[in-house]
Design a protein around this motif. Structure first.
Motif, PDB file in Angstrom:
ATOM      1  N   VAL A 199       0.851  -1.185   0.000  1.00 55.71           N
ATOM      2  CA  VAL A 199       0.000   0.000   0.000  1.00 55.71           C
ATOM      3  C   VAL A 199       0.892   1.242   0.000  1.00 55.71           C
ATOM      4  N   LEU A 200       0.544   2.232  -0.804  1.00 54.08           N
ATOM      5  CA  LEU A 200       1.388   3.409  -0.988  1.00 54.08           C
ATOM      6  C   LEU A 200       0.885   4.574  -0.146  1.00 54.08           C
ATOM      7  N   ILE A 201       1.821   5.263   0.523  1.00 60.34           N
ATOM      8  CA  ILE A 201       1.518   6.451   1.309  1.00 60.34           C
ATOM      9  C   ILE A 201       2.440   7.563   0.817  1.00 60.34           C
ATOM     10  N   TYR A 202       1.881   8.659   0.307  1.00 63.73           N
ATOM     11  CA  TYR A 202       2.684   9.709  -0.328  1.00 63.73           C
ATOM     12  C   TYR A 202       1.898  11.018  -0.321  1.00 63.73           C
ATOM     13  N   PRO A 203       2.575  12.167  -0.531  1.00 68.67           N
ATOM     14  CA  PRO A 203       4.043  12.329  -0.530  1.00 68.67           C
ATOM     15  C   PRO A 203       4.585  12.305   0.895  1.00 68.67           C
ATOM     16  N   ASN A 204       5.860  12.123   1.029  1.00 63.37           N
ATOM     17  CA  ASN A 204       6.478  12.089   2.342  1.00 63.37           C
ATOM     18  C   ASN A 204       7.914  12.624   2.231  1.00 63.37           C
ATOM     19  N   PRO A 205       8.167  13.810   2.771  1.00 59.42           N
ATOM     20  CA  PRO A 205       7.328  14.686   3.588  1.00 59.42           C
ATOM     21  C   PRO A 205       6.156  15.268   2.783  1.00 59.42           C
ATOM     22  N   PHE A 206       5.169  15.820   3.504  1.00 63.36           N
ATOM     23  CA  PHE A 206       3.997  16.413   2.872  1.00 63.36           C
ATOM     24  C   PHE A 206       3.721  17.750   3.540  1.00 63.36           C
ATOM     25  N   ARG A 222      -5.409   4.423  11.331  1.00 62.58           N
ATOM     26  CA  ARG A 222      -5.284   5.276  12.508  1.00 62.58           C
ATOM     27  C   ARG A 222      -4.066   6.177  12.341  1.00 62.58           C
ATOM     28  N   VAL A 223      -4.224   7.441  12.723  1.00 63.26           N
ATOM     29  CA  VAL A 223      -3.134   8.410  12.661  1.00 63.26           C
ATOM     30  C   VAL A 223      -2.764   8.793  14.085  1.00 63.26           C
ATOM     31  N   LEU A 224      -1.496   8.589  14.437  1.00 63.36           N
ATOM     32  CA  LEU A 224      -1.004   8.898  15.780  1.00 63.36           C
ATOM     33  C   LEU A 224       0.050   9.989  15.700  1.00 63.36           C
ATOM     34  N   ASP A 225       0.059  10.854  16.704  1.00 65.93           N
ATOM     35  CA  ASP A 225       1.123  11.849  16.755  1.00 65.93           C
ATOM     36  C   ASP A 225       2.352  11.267  17.433  1.00 65.93           C
ATOM     37  N   VAL A 226       3.392  12.088  17.608  1.00 65.96           N
ATOM     38  CA  VAL A 226       4.661  11.591  18.129  1.00 65.96           C
ATOM     39  C   VAL A 226       4.547  11.125  19.583  1.00 65.96           C
ATOM     40  N   LEU A 227       3.486  11.548  20.285  1.00 64.74           N
ATOM     41  CA  LEU A 227       3.268  11.119  21.664  1.00 64.74           C
ATOM     42  C   LEU A 227       2.377   9.888  21.750  1.00 64.74           C
ATOM     43  N   GLY A 228       1.982   9.355  20.585  1.00 63.90           N
ATOM     44  CA  GLY A 228       1.150   8.167  20.575  1.00 63.90           C
ATOM     45  C   GLY A 228      -0.335   8.440  20.694  1.00 63.90           C
ATOM     46  N   ARG A 229      -0.741   9.711  20.623  1.00 63.97           N
ATOM     47  CA  ARG A 229      -2.151  10.059  20.710  1.00 63.97           C
ATOM     48  C   ARG A 229      -2.822   9.896  19.357  1.00 63.97           C
ATOM     49  N   GLU A 230      -3.991   9.266  19.346  1.00 63.90           N
ATOM     50  CA  GLU A 230      -4.732   9.059  18.107  1.00 63.90           C
ATOM     51  C   GLU A 230      -5.444  10.364  17.743  1.00 63.90           C
ATOM     52  N   ILE A 231      -5.138  10.886  16.554  1.00 62.89           N
ATOM     53  CA  ILE A 231      -5.740  12.153  16.135  1.00 62.89           C
ATOM     54  C   ILE A 231      -6.713  11.966  14.967  1.00 62.89           C
ATOM     55  N   GLN A 232      -6.639  10.816  14.269  1.00 63.72           N
ATOM     56  CA  GLN A 232      -7.581  10.529  13.193  1.00 63.72           C
ATOM     57  C   GLN A 232      -7.842   9.028  13.163  1.00 63.72           C
ATOM     58  N   LEU A 233      -9.078   8.657  12.781  1.00 65.83           N
ATOM     59  CA  LEU A 233      -9.444   7.246  12.687  1.00 65.83           C
ATOM     60  C   LEU A 233     -10.360   7.057  11.480  1.00 65.83           C
ATOM     61  N   TYR A 234     -10.016   6.091  10.619  1.00 73.82           N
ATOM     62  CA  TYR A 234     -10.851   5.727   9.472  1.00 73.82           C
ATOM     63  C   TYR A 234     -11.143   4.234   9.610  1.00 73.82           C
ATOM     64  N   LEU A 253       6.354  14.894  13.174  1.00 73.48           N
ATOM     65  CA  LEU A 253       6.316  13.464  12.849  1.00 73.48           C
ATOM     66  C   LEU A 253       4.967  12.855  13.243  1.00 73.48           C
ATOM     67  N   TYR A 254       4.432  11.987  12.341  1.00 73.92           N
ATOM     68  CA  TYR A 254       3.197  11.248  12.604  1.00 73.92           C
ATOM     69  C   TYR A 254       3.397   9.787  12.196  1.00 73.92           C
ATOM     70  N   PHE A 255       2.548   8.915  12.739  1.00 71.58           N
ATOM     71  CA  PHE A 255       2.606   7.492  12.427  1.00 71.58           C
ATOM     72  C   PHE A 255       1.263   7.061  11.844  1.00 71.58           C
ATOM     73  N   ILE A 256       1.318   6.426  10.686  1.00 75.24           N
ATOM     74  CA  ILE A 256       0.117   5.925  10.023  1.00 75.24           C
ATOM     75  C   ILE A 256       0.041   4.416  10.270  1.00 75.24           C
ATOM     76  N   HIS A 257      -1.003   3.948  10.946  1.00 70.06           N
ATOM     77  CA  HIS A 257      -1.235   2.525  11.202  1.00 70.06           C
ATOM     78  C   HIS A 257      -2.353   2.037  10.281  1.00 70.06           C
ATOM     79  N   VAL A 266       2.906   0.062   9.478  1.00 69.79           N
ATOM     80  CA  VAL A 266       3.117   1.341  10.177  1.00 69.79           C
ATOM     81  C   VAL A 266       4.156   2.135   9.389  1.00 69.79           C
ATOM     82  N   VAL A 267       3.798   3.362   9.086  1.00 71.30           N
ATOM     83  CA  VAL A 267       4.674   4.230   8.293  1.00 71.30           C
ATOM     84  C   VAL A 267       4.855   5.569   9.017  1.00 71.30           C
ATOM     85  N   LYS A 268       6.111   6.022   9.119  1.00 71.34           N
ATOM     86  CA  LYS A 268       6.407   7.347   9.637  1.00 71.34           C
ATOM     87  C   LYS A 268       6.261   8.380   8.521  1.00 71.34           C
ATOM     88  N   VAL A 269       5.549   9.452   8.795  1.00 73.16           N
ATOM     89  CA  VAL A 269       5.419  10.525   7.822  1.00 73.16           C
ATOM     90  C   VAL A 269       5.729  11.843   8.510  1.00 73.16           C
TER      91      VAL A 269
END
Length: 272
Positions: A199-206, A222-234, A253-257, A266-269
């Motif tokens: 699965v493709l996640i782009y652009p990175n950086p954005f 799920r989108v998590l911030d650098v502190l591990g807090r969930e800020i978006q959910l699909y 920095l954010y983490f896409i799960h 899991v991808v760092k963006v």
């Protein structure tokens, strides 16, 4: 006898106060002769050739002296003409002199580079899909004009055909830069199911939007911030391509799960 024109003096020499053409005729018993001369008015020269200015990278500019009397010209480049052509950034000065005096002037020339570039080289679509290509997701913070290879002049365009698309961007200085982006088809495996790891996640950086493509359905994102807090959910995504908005999120920095059954990716963006 001697006679000067146009004033009619008959002395051997005259004093003049205005510019013009003066002639003299002298004669005696043996004959005569005539001659003339042109008198010009000189003033202290001006070395003004402009104010500090900017040109685009790859361009050039001509500096020309406006006061072109019978003077000597000495440019900081070593040239002695009434004008010079330059293309490099830096200080330029001119010294002008004649019998009445001299003057000098100095300006700074800035060479500006338009740094526009797409944030990514390639984006992907599936068959019968469309995608928005944005010219604002770039290293250029401000732009005055857009011209796509499709002849559209909007900041973004919607395309459905794979290929290479070009964009020329004019910045606030008026300088232009061109970059290209490839729209490519996603190649699915023979089974028709794309592994989650592909699965493709782009652009990175954005900058503001992040695209996830190659989804098959029933994924949880799920989108998590650098502190591990969930800020978006699909939950149970049905589309094969979605666009996530980060316009209200801070830079960093954010983490896409992405979960599909027992699979996890899991991808760092980075929002920059």
């Amino acid at each position: 006898g001697i006679i000067w024109l146009p004033n009619g003096e008959t002395t051997s020499e005259i004093i003049i106060e205005t510019a013009g053409i003066y002639s003299v005729t002298a004669s005696n018993a043996c004959g005569g002769f005539s001659d003339s001369t042109k008198a010009i008015s000189l003033q202290t020269p001006s070395a003004w050739f402009g104010n500090d200015t900017i040109i685009c990278l790859g361009g050039q500019i001509q500096f020309a002296i406006q006061d072109q009397q019978l003077s000597n010209y000495f440019w900081s480049t070593g040239e002695t003409d009434t004008s010079i052509i330059v293309l490099e950034q830096g200080n330029y000065s001119l010294i002008v002199s004649n019998t009445c005096g001299g003057d000098t002037n100095n300006i700074f020339l800035t060479v500006h580079e338009n740094t526009y570039a797409f944030a990514t080289d390639t984006i992907f679509i599936s068959n019968a899909d469309t995608i928005i290509i944005s010219g604002t997701d770039s290293a250029l913070s401000e732009a005055e004009g857009y011209l796509w290879s499709t002849n559209e002049t909007t900041p973004s365009i919607t395309v459905s055909e794979p290929g290479t698309y070009y964009l020329t961007v004019s910045d606030t200085i008026g300088c232009k830069a061109t970059d290209s982006i490839i729209v490519a088809l996603i190649k699915y495996p023979a089974s028709g199911v794309l592994p989650l790891q592909d699965v493709l996640i782009y652009p990175n950086p954005f900058s503001n939007e992040l695209i996830i493509s190659g989804l098959q359905g029933n994924e949880e994102i799920r989108v998590l911030d650098v502190l591990g807090r969930e800020i978006q959910l699909y939950y149970l995504v049905k589309e094969n391509r979605i666009q996530l908005s980060f316009r209200d999120e801070a830079f960093g920095l954010y983490f896409i799960h992405i979960n599909r059954g027992k699979e996890l990716k899991v991808v760092k963006v980075v929002k920059a």
